[in-house]
Design an enzyme around this catalytic site. Structure first.
Site, mmCIF file in Angstrom:
data_model
loop_
_atom_site.group_PDB
_atom_site.id
_atom_site.type_symbol
_atom_site.label_atom_id
_atom_site.label_comp_id
_atom_site.label_asym_id
_atom_site.label_seq_id
_atom_site.Cartn_x
_atom_site.Cartn_y
_atom_site.Cartn_z
ATOM 1 N N TYR A 1 0.830 -1.201 0.000
ATOM 2 C CA TYR A 1 0.000 0.000 0.000
ATOM 3 C C TYR A 1 0.866 1.253 0.000
ATOM 4 C CZ TYR A 1 0.972 0.904 4.980
ATOM 5 O OH TYR A 1 1.594 1.188 6.181
ATOM 6 N N ARG B 1 8.040 4.030 -5.067
ATOM 7 C CA ARG B 1 8.107 3.070 -3.956
ATOM 8 C C ARG B 1 7.072 1.963 -4.122
ATOM 9 N NH1 ARG B 1 7.544 5.164 2.164
ATOM 10 N NH2 ARG B 1 5.385 5.451 1.484
ATOM 11 N N ARG C 1 -7.540 -20.517 -1.333
ATOM 12 C CA ARG C 1 -6.558 -20.352 -0.263
ATOM 13 C C ARG C 1 -5.482 -21.427 -0.342
ATOM 14 N NH1 ARG C 1 -4.740 -21.303 4.811
ATOM 15 N NH2 ARG C 1 -4.285 -19.444 6.067
ATOM 16 N N LYS D 1 6.622 -2.009 1.764
ATOM 17 C CA LYS D 1 5.464 -1.430 2.449
ATOM 18 C C LYS D 1 4.249 -2.350 2.289
ATOM 19 C CE LYS D 1 3.249 3.087 3.165
ATOM 20 N NZ LYS D 1 3.727 3.259 4.550
ATOM 21 N N GLU E 1 12.551 2.235 13.762
ATOM 22 C CA GLU E 1 11.668 3.308 13.320
ATOM 23 C C GLU E 1 10.437 3.342 14.213
ATOM 24 O OE1 GLU E 1 10.339 2.539 9.340
ATOM 25 O OE2 GLU E 1 10.005 0.403 9.722
ATOM 26 N N LEU F 1 11.366 1.299 6.700
ATOM 27 C CA LEU F 1 10.750 1.708 5.442
ATOM 28 C C LEU F 1 11.477 2.924 4.876
ATOM 29 C CD1 LEU F 1 8.206 1.118 3.631
ATOM 30 C CD2 LEU F 1 7.157 3.059 4.804
#
Length: 271
Positions: free
Chosen positions: A33, A52, A100, A149, A182, A207
Site C-alpha cells: 500500500y 516506492r 486459499r 510497504k 523506526e 521503510l
C-alpha cells in the site's frame, strides 16, 4: 456526503464496496500500500510514492496493475469524488483472488486494487505539532523485510495500542542490539547536543519513507549536517531534540521517550 471508494475499476459507495473473501491481501497480508498526503486538493510527492509502490510490488512479484498515468487518474478521481482538500489518499494492491493456498496463484491472476480518500484536520495536526508527542519503546518483532510497504501491520498496531494505553502517541521499535529502527508508522530522528541530525540509514529493517527522502534533500540544500546511523533509546532521551516523519504527520516533534523528556520537554527549534 456519501464516501466513495475505488475497487477494481469501479467507484462505489462505501456501503457497496467489497472484496472477495479469498483475496490474498485479506488471508495472507499478500498486499502492499501507499498513503499520500493531500494538500489543497493536490497530491504531495506523487512520483516518489509511485516509485516506492512499484518497488514494493516488484519485491513481492505482484504484477503492476496499471501505468503511472492510470494510477494518477485513479488517485485524483478518488480525491475529487470525496471532496478532499486536506487529508490523505490510500492505495492498496494485493496479489488478487485465488483458492486459499500458500503457493502463489497463476501468474495471470489479476491484482486487487483499492483506493480511498479521507479528510484530515490540518488545524489538529498543527496543534499537535506545536505541543509535541510522547513515544514509548517496544521490541521490534516485525518481519525482516520492513523496507517493503506491506499491509502486514499487526505488530505496528499492537505497538501503537500499547502506546495509547500508556498515554503516549506512538511507539519506537528497538532491535535485538538495542538500536531504534523506526516508529510505528514513521521514521525516527534525533538531534544531538552538537546540532547534528541522526537517523538510521536505509536497510531492510526500516521503510524508505517518502517524507524522509524529501527531508534529506532539504538538509543538503540547507547545508545541515546529517549522520545516518543507528541510535539507542538512552541516546535519544539525552538528545537536544527528537522527531518523526511521515506522509501524514510530516515533521512531528517528540518531546518525551518512555516518560523521560527530550531536551527541555518542548518541541525543538530545528524540528
Amino acid at each position: 456526503m456519501t464516501r466513495i471508494i475505488y475497487v477494481n475499476g469501479r467507484y462505489l459507495p462505501y456501503s457497496e464496496a467489497a472484496i472477495h473473501p479469498e483475496d490474498r491481501g485479506n488471508q495472507f497480508a499478500d498486499a502492499v500500500y501507499e498513503v499520500c498526503e493531500v494538500r489543497e486538493g493536490r497530491l504531495t510527492d506523487e512520483t516518489r510514492h509511485m516509485t516506492r509502490l512499484e518497488r514494493s510490488l516488484g519485491e513481492l512479484g505482484i504484477p503492476l496493475p496499471m501505468s503511472r498515468a492510470a494510477w494518477g487518474r485513479v488517485l485524483r478521481e478518488t480525491i475529487r469524488r470525496n471532496r478532499v482538500r486536506h487529508g490523505l489518499v490510500y492505495l492498496q494492491v494485493s496479489r488478487g483472488v485465488a483458492r486459499r493456498d500458500f503457493y502463489f496463484p497463476s501468474p495471470d491472476t489479476l491484482p486487487t486494487v483499492i483506493c480511498l480518500a479521507r479528510r484530515l484536520s490540518a488545524s489538529k495536526s498543527e496543534a499537535l505539532a506545536a505541543k509535541g508527542i510522547a513515544v514509548v519503546s517496544t521490541p521490534d518483532v516485525r518481519w525482516a523485510r520492513c523496507d517493503i510497504k506491506t499491509v502486514m501491520l499487526l505488530p505496528a498496531t499492537m505497538a501503537k495500542q500499547r502506546a495509547k494505553e500508556s498515554g503516549a502517541n506512538d511507539a519506537w521499535f528497538v532491535d535485538d542490539e538495542g538500536f531504534v529502527t523506526e516508529g510505528g508508522s514513521a521514521n525516527a530522528w534525533i538531534i544531538d547536543r552538537e546540532g547534528r541530525l541522526i537517523t538510521r540509514a536505509l536497510d531492510q529493517s526500516i521503510l524508505p519513507g517518502i517524507t524522509r527522502s524529501v527531508l534529506l534533500d532539504l538538509l543538503k540544500r540547507e547545508g545541515i549536517t546529517l549522520i545516518e546511523r543507528p541510535f539507542t533509546i538512552p541516546e535519544a532521551q539525552a538528545a537536544r531534540e527528537a522527531f518523526i516523519t511521515s506522509a501524514t504527520s510530516l515533521v512531528m516533534p517528540v518531546i518525551s521517550i518512555d516518560g523521560k523528556p527530550v531536551g527541555n520537554g518542548a518541541p525543538g527549534l530545528i524540528a
